[in-house]
Design an enzyme around this catalytic site. Structure first.
Site, short mmCIF file in Angstrom:
data_model
loop_
_atom_site.label_atom_id
_atom_site.label_comp_id
_atom_site.label_asym_id
_atom_site.label_seq_id
_atom_site.Cartn_x
_atom_site.Cartn_y
_atom_site.Cartn_z
N HIS A 166 -13.09 -3.92 8.43
CA HIS A 166 -12.32 -2.84 9.03
C HIS A 166 -11.05 -2.61 8.21
CE1 HIS A 166 -15.07 -2.95 12.30
NE2 HIS A 166 -14.63 -4.09 12.81
N THR A 167 -10.35 -1.55 8.54
CA THR A 167 -9.10 -1.23 7.84
C THR A 167 -8.10 -2.37 8.03
OG1 THR A 167 -9.46 1.12 8.24
CG2 THR A 167 -7.24 0.45 7.62
N GLN A 168 -7.59 -2.89 6.93
CA GLN A 168 -6.64 -3.99 6.99
C GLN A 168 -5.20 -3.51 7.03
OE1 GLN A 168 -7.75 -7.37 7.12
NE2 GLN A 168 -9.57 -6.17 7.59
N SER A 169 -4.96 -2.31 6.54
CA SER A 169 -3.61 -1.76 6.56
C SER A 169 -3.70 -0.26 6.36
CB SER A 169 -2.74 -2.38 5.45
OG SER A 169 -3.27 -2.09 4.19
#
Length: 260
Positions: free
Chosen positions: A32-35
């Site tokens: 998933h999107t980490q940042s």
């Protein structure tokens, strides 16, 4: 090349052999999107006796690069609610589509009472908390401004963890450090909201946008501002700070090469 519709642009199997797609497969974990990548900065809002004023600048930054200068981060929901988004722009667009779908369902429903600001804030808090619980958060900090029952002003926030908070003045991002002290000088608590007029609230928010433009490197002098009252929503998306520029820097003396 194979020009049949089902395989446009692929080499012909009978000439080059079957296409090997093994490099496209992965046995790794789902990621998933980490940042956040492209982000918007502060959203500022304050209650007044008849409603709420909310504002956000039109800049979306790619890291430290001021990449997109016409991104509107305020969204109207029916005639009583404005949602302001800080944080990741792609997640903002996802939530915008979610709210548009909800708005359509509401318009086709047989319920005579529309969703008010408090209802919408509860809905968004559940969405954000669910995504956080899936370890796939929406990287946004959201302000919901509008009216609840009996046309009472409502202002609350929800962040990427699903944490909710309500106050007569709210700001996200750098605005939580720079704008909140300015807002609280005029509206320190709920009891003082009744003494604040629409004109005072608008002037207060505009002063905050000016301070943020000068002090926050991820902000812009072009912004959107909305006033929510029982008469509807007055949304202006291309406001600009009046007579604001960095021209005064040319007159500063004391550093660098001095001329005359």
């Amino acid at each position: 090349m194979n020009h049949l519709p089902q395989a446009w642009g692929r080499p012909r199997d009978d000439v080059y052999g079957a296409y090997d797609a093994s490099h496209l497969q992965t046995s790794g974990p789902q990621q998933h999107t980490q940042s956040p990548i492209v982000t918007g900065t502060s959203v500022v809002a304050v209650k007044f006796k008849d409603g709420v004023v909310i504002a956000a600048d039109n800049l979306a930054s790619y890291g430290s690069l001021a990449r997109f200068t016409d991104v509107k981060r305020l969204r109207k929901f029916n005639s009583q609610v404005v949602v302001g988004f800080g944080g990741d722009v792609s997640d903002m667009q996802y939530l915008d589509r979610l709210l548009s779908s909800l708005d359509i369902r509401e318009n086709y429903s047989t319920t005579e009472t529309p969703l008010n600001a408090k209802n919408l804030h509860t809905y968004l808090s559940k969405v954000m908390y669910k995504r956080r619980s899936d370890f796939n958060p929406l990287w946004n900090h959201i302000l919901v401004a509008g009216l609840e029952h009996e046309n009472k002003p409502f202002l609350a926030s929800v962040d990427l963890l699903g944490t909710t908070f309500s106050s007569p003045t709210l700001a996200t991002g750098f605005g939580a450090h720079l704008a909140q002290p300015i807002l609280r000088r005029v509206v320190p608590d709920e009891a003082t909201v009744e003494s604040v007029s629409r004109e005072q609230a608008v002037a207060l928010v505009k002063e905050c946008m000016k301070v943020l433009f000068y002090r926050d490197a991820r902000s812009l002098d072009k912004y959107s501002i909305a006033v929510v009252t029982k008469d509807g929503i007055d949304l202006k998306e291309d406001e600009k700070l009046e007579s604001q520029s960095w021209a005064f820097a040319e007159g500063i003396r004391g550093y660098g090469t001095q001329v005359n």
